[in-house]
Design an enzyme around this catalytic site. Structure first.
Site, mmCIF file in Angstrom:
data_model
loop_
_atom_site.group_PDB
_atom_site.id
_atom_site.type_symbol
_atom_site.label_atom_id
_atom_site.label_comp_id
_atom_site.label_asym_id
_atom_site.label_seq_id
_atom_site.Cartn_x
_atom_site.Cartn_y
_atom_site.Cartn_z
ATOM 1 N N HIS A 1 -6.489 97.799 -17.160
ATOM 2 C CA HIS A 1 -7.232 98.602 -16.048
ATOM 3 C C HIS A 1 -6.485 99.007 -14.855
ATOM 4 O O HIS A 1 -5.441 98.427 -14.425
ATOM 5 C CB HIS A 1 -8.372 97.552 -15.572
ATOM 6 C CG HIS A 1 -9.417 97.157 -16.843
ATOM 7 N ND1 HIS A 1 -10.421 97.918 -16.609
ATOM 8 C CD2 HIS A 1 -9.291 96.482 -17.628
ATOM 9 C CE1 HIS A 1 -11.139 97.717 -17.631
ATOM 10 N NE2 HIS A 1 -10.609 96.479 -18.287
ATOM 11 N N VAL B 1 -6.339 70.710 -29.758
ATOM 12 C CA VAL B 1 -6.336 69.491 -28.892
ATOM 13 C C VAL B 1 -7.674 68.953 -29.019
ATOM 14 O O VAL B 1 -8.703 69.361 -28.721
ATOM 15 C CB VAL B 1 -5.777 70.171 -27.429
ATOM 16 C CG1 VAL B 1 -6.016 68.965 -26.749
ATOM 17 C CG2 VAL B 1 -4.451 70.751 -27.636
ATOM 18 N N SER C 1 -12.376 90.025 -18.397
ATOM 19 C CA SER C 1 -12.018 91.525 -18.036
ATOM 20 C C SER C 1 -11.627 91.414 -16.414
ATOM 21 O O SER C 1 -12.534 90.758 -15.855
ATOM 22 C CB SER C 1 -12.881 92.528 -18.195
ATOM 23 O OG SER C 1 -12.372 93.799 -17.577
#
Lengths: 483, 423
Positions: free
Chosen positions: A49, A172, A343
């Protein structure tokens, strides 16, 4: 005892690992999957981006713009396929142009270079297939496209070469505070054997599961919501439909879907955005795919939807505060978060890696390594060679003369390289993400039996242990004529 | 650059039959390029019988049928380069150049007097079908499963749902059953099967495998391996009908939802492609839009029986030989062949009456199931011939034969239409 343990081998965990491998410290990375790049990092828009979208002053804005600027150097250093194709945010005739100018203003505050508004005439010259309703657009020349698989693999391989230990198939299960750090309890997903690892510092890069690990050690609870995005991938025959990344102007109807070429020359359409309670729900849906069919033509016309070769879904790690959480947890000494990385997470990953490494460096006063190897060479791509060079390569290494994947023209040599290199592929999807064998228009119909044969020979492993994507995903169920 | 009079791309049933025919029509310098380690193409994995009734008057298995043609190719001394991939094809000002690659020779170019395209087809993948759900192991195209079972002796699954009733899917329903798997259901999106009637009887009915027409898969469960699929009935627009969902637990979904001619090389050479067949547009000589480039078999259009592939390929071989023998000026006069009213396409798309053979076989498929209808051939809109057919279905190829002497009686003929009409 490890100095630093990183949870998650996605693009963020791998970028952090690579940055930390510059220092004299013992570093390990855990991931429950059989390969790096198996979560959000493998199913996203594959976009670098420009950085006009995030709120000025946010971590998202800062790290997006910094990460974007790092890509040219990184791409050269780590051999990551990357191209600045530029992006366009389309404002249609019915939409408010003020919103487009606000986006421009935000971008300028974020120090995104080269932004400008272009009118319909110039837009059509740039993108002949743009919607008839497109009125104007915000043009961002620094927007780019990248291979998210190879970006993650490049960071991880380079970290590995520089001494970081990767524990794959390792989930984990708990993180216990100790006087001198943390005790990390894990279970091997294949053998179910438990193992514990002490570490001075823990870094949480667990994507949609980051809240789970953070909340194990901190009273300041965070909540990560999995936000599903569905996509269509079109055949390379559709690659010239658009050349820029085409965004829709966010509106009351949502953020819209993008249409973009991929770095390998396919066309990608997506994503949708639906919150889901199930953090494993990477399934596509009838509704989601319908939404894409309805939304994509708002910005780009005549999309060749008959050329769809696959659809997929990814989950973004949405945090309620709507920004990245980066840094040491207030009430958990030595526990660092890289959480809420949605994002522009892929774009920001290199900058997140740097930022976390600086913080940990400060915390542990680490010395720099003298023999750090910054360069990584990707898989040799014979299609980048001239015919003569390719013939010489085949003469020296005949395996480059056998084409295994006929759609993407991938040779046996490339598949062998994918298996033999650091953190090499151990599954069909692992080979696919590294070489593109099986990623073409037949979607592995022809090549998968051959790929299995090569994988079994090279690892070596039994053909019955070969999976598509790790434990529980065996490709075969036995031999014929056996009940 | 090496030169061959005739280069045939693909050593499957089409390429082999074309090579034999070209040789028998006087062409000696022939090269067949085959990407696999043996010629024969997809026949090598079709170990069931039923091949060759038309060609040899007996029922053969796929490998036996292929072997007959391989023997003919070998006994004629025709060269076949195996393990060799044609990676590019270009036609510029009648210069035809094939770029190929293999382990021994590296990348090499072949200039050709004529080229026959015989690359076959591929299966439509899941992604192209827009089936929602997860993407785990256990989803195979029927042909991939066939290869695993029949060539490698490996079982891709034990409990199977099949989507699509194309012939490979039907054959694999029987094969998987014989190999010990349980095939629970075959779902077909269309209201009719895409396969041959005989395969429905022999592969499904005989094994009590239900065929659900107008059904599709609407969900795939299982993150790592298929655990269940849900199928539902579809309406006339292909949309799932709520309330008709049925969930089948299974570990495998096989897809047999259509075949797509593999014309990437044709496209790279700029050859015109028919949007219905996804194969090249060809003349009665099976010549594409590029002079001296011919096409036959499943790269041209998807066939139902290999016997017809062999016939068509023989015609392509013969026509390529004729092209190589005399470089005469081309007669531009053409008669257009048009698919109308229930006919989806015709191969060829046009005739060159001045050059045509005594007879030309026009092959086509219909767009639905037609009972007691006629195939009608119209010359410039005027019905010229009718043939009654008790039943026609999309899964079975149809044909009409045009005769040169009949066409000669209509000197100004511009357009021949083939249509389906009520009897």
């Amino acid at each position: 005892m490890y100095d630093i343990a990183i949870i998650g081998a996605g693009v963020v965990g791998s970028a952090i690992a690579r940055e930390l491998s510059r220092y004299q410290a013992s570093v390990c990375v855990f991931d429950r999957e059989e390969d790096v790049c198996c979560g959000t990092s493998k199913a996203n828009s594959a976009i670098i981006h420009a950085g006009f979208d995030a709120a000025p002053g946010s971590l998202k804005a800062e790290l997006n713009v910094r990460g974007n600027a790092m890509m040219d150097t990184l791409s050269a250093e780590l051999d990551i396929p990357f191209r600045r194709n530029g992006s366009l945010v389309i404002c249609t005739k019915g939409q408010d142009t003020d919103a487009l100018f606000q986006l421009l203003e935000k971008g300028e505050k974020n120090n995104v270079p080269g932004l400008r508004i272009i009118e319909r005439e110039e837009l059509i010259a740039l993108e002949p297939h743009i919607s008839d309703d497109a009125a104007c657009a915000l043009y961002a020349p620094t927007g780019g496209i990248v291979c998210p698989f190879e970006m993650t693999q490049a960071f991880a391989e380079n970290a590995c070469v520089n001494g970081v230990s990767f524990f794959l198939n390792t989930a984990v299960t708990s993180i216990l505070k100790q006087p001198d750090g943390y005790l990390i309890e894990t279970v091997h997903t294949d053998t179910n054997l438990p193992e514990t690892f002490p570490a001075r510092v823990v870094i949480n890069a667990a994507g949609v599961h980051a809240d789970h690990f953070h909340n194990m050690v901190s009273e300041n609870k965070i909540k990560i919501t999995a936000r599903k995005g569905e996509y269509f991938l079109l055949d390379k025959t559709a690659k010239d439909h658009v050349s820029h990344t085409i965004f829709q102007l966010p509106s009351r109807m949502g953020k819209g879907v993008l249409v973009t070429p991929t770095i390998h020359g396919n066309l990608l359409i997506g994503p949708t955005a639906t919150d889901t309670d199930d953090k494993e729900a990477v399934n596509t849906t009838l509704d989601g795919l319908d939404t894409l069919r309805r939304m994509a033509p708002l910005s780009v016309k005549n999309l060749p939807m008959r050329q769809v070769i696959t659809s997929f879904a990814g989950l973004r790690a949405h945090e309620s505060g709507d920004d990245f959480i980066i840094g040491e947890a207030e009430d958990a000494d030595g526990f660092f978060d890289a959480a809420g990385i949605e994002s522009p997470g892929l774009t920001s990953a290199p900058a997140i890696g740097q930022k976390i490494a600086e913080l940990v460096h400060k915390k542990l006063s680490l010395a720099e390594k003298k023999d750090f190897q910054p360069a990584r060479k990707g898989i040799l791509r014979p299609d980048t060679l001239s015919a003569d060079e390719r013939s010489r390569l085949i003469l020296a290494h005949p395996e480059y003369g056998s084409i295994v994947c006929r759609c993407e023209m991938i040779s046996e040599g490339e598949i062998m390289d994918a298996i033999r290199r650091p953190l090499g592929a151990r599954s069909l999807d692992g080979i696919k993400r590294r070489t593109r064998a099986g990623m073409g228009r037949c979607q592995s119909g022809f090549c998968s039996p051959r790929t299995m044969e090569i994988l079994a020979r090279e690892v070596p492993m039994s053909v019955f242990d070969i999976t598509k994507s790790g434990v529980g995903g065996a490709v075969l169920k036995g031999v014929a004529k056996e009940l | 650059m090496i030169y061959h009079d005739l280069v045939i791309i693909g050593g499957g049933p089409a390429g082999l039959a074309a090579a034999v025919s070209a040789k028998d029509n006087g062409i000696d310098d022939i090269l067949v390029i085959e990407r696999d380690k043996e010629p024969g193409g997809i026949l090598n994995q079709c170990i069931h019988n039923g091949f060759g009734l038309h060609t040899f008057g007996e029922e053969l298995t796929g490998p036996e049928y292929a072997a007959r043609f391989i023997d003919q190719v070998l006994s004629r001394g025709i060269t076949c380069k195996k393990n060799t991939m044609a990676v590019d094809f270009s036609v510029e000002e009648n210069r035809k150049v094939v770029t190929a690659m293999n382990r021994e020779d590296g990348v090499f170019q072949i200039s050709a007097g004529a080229v026959i395209l015989a690359m076959g087809c591929r299966e439509r993948p899941r992604g192209a079908l827009n089936i929602p759900g997860f993407r785990p192991a256990g989803i195979y195209s029927a042909g991939t499963a066939q290869r695993l079972v029949n060539i490698e002796g490996l079982m891709p699954g034990r409990e199977v749902v099949i989507l699509g009733s194309g012939d490979i899917g039907l054959i694999m329903a029987r094969r998987m059953t014989l190999e010990g798997a349980k095939v629970k259901v075959v779902a077909e999106l269309m209201p009719y099967s895409g396969g041959l009637k005989r395969n429905i009887v022999q592969c499904l009915d005989d094994f009590n495998i239900p065929l659900k027409l107008s059904h599709t898969v609407i969900d795939i469960e299982g993150k790592k391996r298929v655990e269940a699929v849900t199928i539902a009935q579809v309406d006339e627009n292909g949309r799932p009908v709520p309330g008709t969902e049925e969930r089948y637990t299974c570990d495998t979904l096989l897809l047999s939802c259509g075949l797509i001619p593999e014309n990437e090389l044709s496209r790279s050479a700029g050859i015109h492609i028919n949007s219905i067949t996804s194969g090249p547009v060809v003349s009665d000589a099976l010549e594409t839009s590029a002079d001296g480039v011919f096409a036959c078999g499943n790269v041209l259009h998807v066939h139902d029986l290999v016997d017809y592939v062999s016939q068509e390929a023989a015609a392509a071989g013969k026509n390529a030989a004729r092209f190589l023998r005399k470089n005469k000026t081309r007669h531009q006069e053409q008669i257009e062949l048009v698919a109308e009213n229930g006919v989806r396409y015709t191969v060829p798309s046009f005739l060159r009456p001045a050059e045509m053979d005594d007879t030309v076989t026009v092959r086509f498929r219909v767009d639905g199931v037609y009972r007691n209808h006629t195939i009608t051939v119209c010359y410039d809109g005027r019905p010229a011939a009718r043939r009654k057919r008790p039943v026609m279905a999309p899964g079975e190829m149809e044909q009409v034969i045009l005769r040169r002497e009949e066409l000669a009686l209509c000197p100004d003929l511009k357009r021949i239409a083939i249509r389906i009409e009520k009897a």
